[in-house]
Scaffold this motif. Structure first.
Motif, PDB file in Angstrom:
ATOM      1  N   UNK A  24     -19.213 -50.627  32.812  1.00  0.00           N
ATOM      2  CA  UNK A  24     -19.131 -49.466  31.929  1.00  0.00           C
ATOM      3  C   UNK A  24     -17.773 -48.788  31.970  1.00  0.00           C
ATOM      4  N   UNK A  25     -17.140 -48.783  33.141  1.00  0.00           N
ATOM      5  CA  UNK A  25     -15.862 -48.066  33.271  1.00  0.00           C
ATOM      6  C   UNK A  25     -14.667 -48.998  33.434  1.00  0.00           C
ATOM      7  N   UNK A  26     -14.905 -50.298  33.387  1.00  0.00           N
ATOM      8  CA  UNK A  26     -13.783 -51.221  33.545  1.00  0.00           C
ATOM      9  C   UNK A  26     -13.199 -51.210  34.946  1.00  0.00           C
ATOM     10  N   UNK A  27     -14.077 -51.158  35.941  1.00  0.00           N
ATOM     11  CA  UNK A  27     -13.623 -51.164  37.337  1.00  0.00           C
ATOM     12  C   UNK A  27     -13.473 -52.607  37.797  1.00  0.00           C
ATOM     13  N   UNK A  28     -12.294 -52.949  38.307  1.00  0.00           N
ATOM     14  CA  UNK A  28     -11.998 -54.342  38.646  1.00  0.00           C
ATOM     15  C   UNK A  28     -12.338 -54.693  40.080  1.00  0.00           C
ATOM     16  N   UNK A  59     -15.814 -58.790  41.986  1.00  0.00           N
ATOM     17  CA  UNK A  59     -15.276 -57.424  42.077  1.00  0.00           C
ATOM     18  C   UNK A  59     -15.672 -56.722  43.371  1.00  0.00           C
ATOM     19  N   UNK A  60     -16.675 -57.236  44.042  1.00  0.00           N
ATOM     20  CA  UNK A  60     -17.159 -56.561  45.256  1.00  0.00           C
ATOM     21  C   UNK A  60     -16.207 -56.788  46.431  1.00  0.00           C
ATOM     22  N   UNK A  61     -15.925 -55.717  47.141  1.00  0.00           N
ATOM     23  CA  UNK A  61     -15.233 -55.792  48.416  1.00  0.00           C
ATOM     24  C   UNK A  61     -16.062 -55.040  49.451  1.00  0.00           C
ATOM     25  N   UNK A  68      -5.140 -44.964  40.241  1.00  0.00           N
ATOM     26  CA  UNK A  68      -6.307 -45.715  39.786  1.00  0.00           C
ATOM     27  C   UNK A  68      -6.329 -47.141  40.335  1.00  0.00           C
ATOM     28  N   UNK A  69      -5.180 -47.690  40.695  1.00  0.00           N
ATOM     29  CA  UNK A  69      -5.197 -49.099  41.105  1.00  0.00           C
ATOM     30  C   UNK A  69      -4.178 -49.474  42.181  1.00  0.00           C
ATOM     31  N   UNK A  77      -4.331 -60.244  33.437  1.00  0.00           N
ATOM     32  CA  UNK A  77      -4.168 -58.813  33.170  1.00  0.00           C
ATOM     33  C   UNK A  77      -4.090 -58.039  34.481  1.00  0.00           C
ATOM     34  N   UNK A  78      -3.280 -57.013  34.505  1.00  0.00           N
ATOM     35  CA  UNK A  78      -3.170 -56.188  35.718  1.00  0.00           C
ATOM     36  C   UNK A  78      -4.481 -55.449  35.980  1.00  0.00           C
ATOM     37  N   UNK A  79      -4.771 -55.248  37.260  1.00  0.00           N
ATOM     38  CA  UNK A  79      -5.950 -54.472  37.651  1.00  0.00           C
ATOM     39  C   UNK A  79      -5.859 -53.077  37.038  1.00  0.00           C
ATOM     40  N   UNK A  80      -6.990 -52.629  36.496  1.00  0.00           N
ATOM     41  CA  UNK A  80      -7.005 -51.308  35.856  1.00  0.00           C
ATOM     42  C   UNK A  80      -7.499 -50.219  36.789  1.00  0.00           C
ATOM     43  N   UNK A  81      -8.658 -50.467  37.404  1.00  0.00           N
ATOM     44  CA  UNK A  81      -9.255 -49.439  38.273  1.00  0.00           C
ATOM     45  C   UNK A  81      -9.814 -50.110  39.519  1.00  0.00           C
TER      46      UNK A  81
END
Lengths: 389, 389
Positions: free
Chosen positions: B79-83, B125-127, B344-345, B3-7
């Motif tokens: 909670x917010x769908x952050x990728x 998800x961490x950078x 957003x992405x 799936x493409x990155x959302x946020x």
């Protein structure tokens, strides 16, 4: 001869041919100091290869641009049909950047006396900006009481280059005196980074003139935030504050940011009972020059709407500076006739308490030195071009 | 699972539960100094009664907001769908405000090692934002070479509170190293007016937090003018510069003013061959939070158009700070689906070189401490709400 005023120019830089013209107005020991060492303003060290003054504004008889009343009358007032012009001086704002407040305030007083003596009687279109040094706000307040009642003095003027933010309590005696004399307080850039003023940006000194000049608006923004948040407009509800030559469009996003912050942080400013942008639109006025020129001129029109230019914006030419704005060509197409009238004349009439009708001006040919070096003659009291043309 | 990155969230403030967590990563004599006196950052003295950190972000097990990876994962990312989330630290930017460059650079290095050790392995998800102290640009450049190659490090981060403008030659070794490591350079506010940094405005110190916070954008504007006019983007043509948490809308009028000045004053900047705004749109990126909220939201959309947000703007939440921007509600109606995807992405994916697809994340329940204090469980790898919804 009761034609409505067409154009008021809120920023015209007159000056002395030599600073020695101030000597007769200086008391000792300041007179001897200046006679010996010149005014001695600290400089900021910025240099522009295009120069600060229009080379075509050098008077036919010589001397610096802005030093000859007749050249200002023919080249600016007659030529563009300007009915009133606020004389804002040339370089005099350095009086707020000196270390010695007594000397600095004496120079400011001498300048005001010189202006009253040598310029204001010459032309019914001339109006004066009463200059104060912010190095001693109590002395500045006394100077406002001394020369503020002169019928041609229309504002208190001080440099925006400052060691402190202009909303802070240190400056309040100046605002109290201005309000008492029914005069707006104006600030003008050019002394940023000189003498006791702070560095010109929140991260020190720009490398060159383009950086310094571009960042002057940032200082104006900081002063406006301070004036609102430190409660100046709550404390002096009749005070008007005029930003001269600081740009215009930055005000819209600044109001957005400040209003948003106020919603969360209003406990910092219990003296505010309305949104910060309401205080700004009620109390702050701006002059147009140097007007921003976005690629799409409708963006500037929208900025005018957001800042409510129909009550906040006053035309200025900045004559004889390099970036002079022509009253008939500097503005975008699409301004309504009503907005043009407000910006070109009515806002200034209201702010300065000017007559609503044009003054009675002698034709240039009838004046001493009334003719231009090229032999051309302009007639001021005739039909002037419409500002919107 | 492609799936493409959302946020992507470009500004998430993680921190240590205690600064002592850095001690194992510090060499002597810096370790003894810190053990004895704490990090010892100079403060700016501003105080906000609403607090800097969201009180609801205090981890269930205690400690400061942002100190518990699991709370960040559940309360923000799940909670917010952050990728992807760029971890920007908490308070670490004070390393550019200390007087001693060796100590300051050692603290920055310890922080980077701690981040690599204690945070980056925990979640795909961490950078990481690689923090440098600008007190010694040559040491900062070596630090970029040392930790920049880490695959999860995506930017060089430094405080915007500075004693000099960031375009000036003093800083160039940092830009050279960043370009060499293919990393953007990011600045973040919060240290304005502290330690060796300049006062926070061109006229000194605002009286209170609302004035200080509102004026932070002015410092960003000054740095951008400097970066362009001092030729950084001419000298480092592949460098990207990211303004984090400095606001957005001020950029439009700044570009108008700078472009206009450039037309007359371009001889100051012979290294520029295009309009300043072209350099800005090519090289400068901005994060969204705190986004301006004009009364008419179409004004913000127009600002987005002018700054070409489809390539310059990156979403950020600023979690867990007081003025957090919710990814689904912070933006005005009327953004196109394409613009939303970019903000957003996609802009972040391009700037940071992130994968274009969502990482494979364990459901929260399967993680250690994966459940919230209230017993609720969020699932990150399932269908997240669309950012535009």
């Amino acid at each position: 001869m009761s034609e409505a005023v067409r154009i008021v120019d809120a920023d015209v830089h007159n000056t002395y041919a030599s600073a020695n013209e101030l000597l007769p107005y200086l008391p000792e020991p300041h007179k001897s100091r200046m006679a010996d060492g010149g005014i001695g303003y600290p400089g900021s060290g910025y240099y522009s290869v295009v120069g600060v003054l229009r080379r075509d504004a050098i008077p036919p008889k010589g001397g610096p641009a802005g030093s000859d009343p007749d050249t200002i009358r023919t080249q600016l007032l007659d030529a563009y049909g300007i009915d009133y012009a606020v004389l804002t001086g040339g370089g005099i704002l350095g009086v707020s950047n000196l270390t010695d407040p007594d000397y600095a305030c004496a120079i400011a007083s001498a300048y005001n006396d010189w202006l009253i003596d040598r310029w204001l009687p010459l032309d019914p279109r001339f109006r004066g900006a009463l200059v104060v040094s912010t190095t001693d706000p109590e002395q500045a307040a006394r100077e406002i009481d001394r020369v503020g009642p002169h019928p041609q003095m229309v504002e208190v003027l001080m440099g925006s280059g400052q060691p402190r933010l202009l909303g802070q309590r240190y400056f309040h005696p100046i605002y109290e005196a201005a309000e008492r004399n029914n005069l707006p307080v104006a600030i003008h850039p050019g002394t940023e980074g000189a003498g006791i003023a702070n560095p010109p940006t929140p991260a020190g000194y720009p490398t060159n003139y383009i950086g310094w000049h571009t960042c002057l608006s940032l200082n104006f923004a900081a002063h406006i935030v301070s004036l609102v948040c430190d409660g100046v407009f709550s404390k002096y509800p009749n005070l008007k504050f005029l930003c001269v030559e600081g740009g215009v469009s930055w005000l819209a996003p600044l109001m957005w940011r400040l209003d948003k912050n106020y919603k969360a942080l209003r406990s910092d400013t219990p003296w505010l009972t309305r949104m910060p942008s309401e205080y700004i639109k009620d109390h702050v006025r701006l002059t147009t020059q140097p007007i921003e020129e976005p690629e799409d001129p409708r963006d500037l029109l929208r900025m005018f709407e957001i800042i409510e230019a129909e009550r906040t914006l006053l035309y200025s030419s900045d004559y004889p500076h390099w970036d002079f704005d022509h009253p008939h060509t500097a503005f975008p197409p699409g301004m309504s006739a009503q907005l043009k009238r407000r910006v070109m004349a009515e806002n200034a009439i209201e702010l300065y308490g000017l007559p609503a009708t044009r003054p009675n001006v002698k034709p240039a040919a009838a004046r001493v030195n009334g003719s231009r070096a090229d032999g051309s003659v302009a007639v001021a009291s005739g039909k002037a071009p419409d500002p919107g043309e």
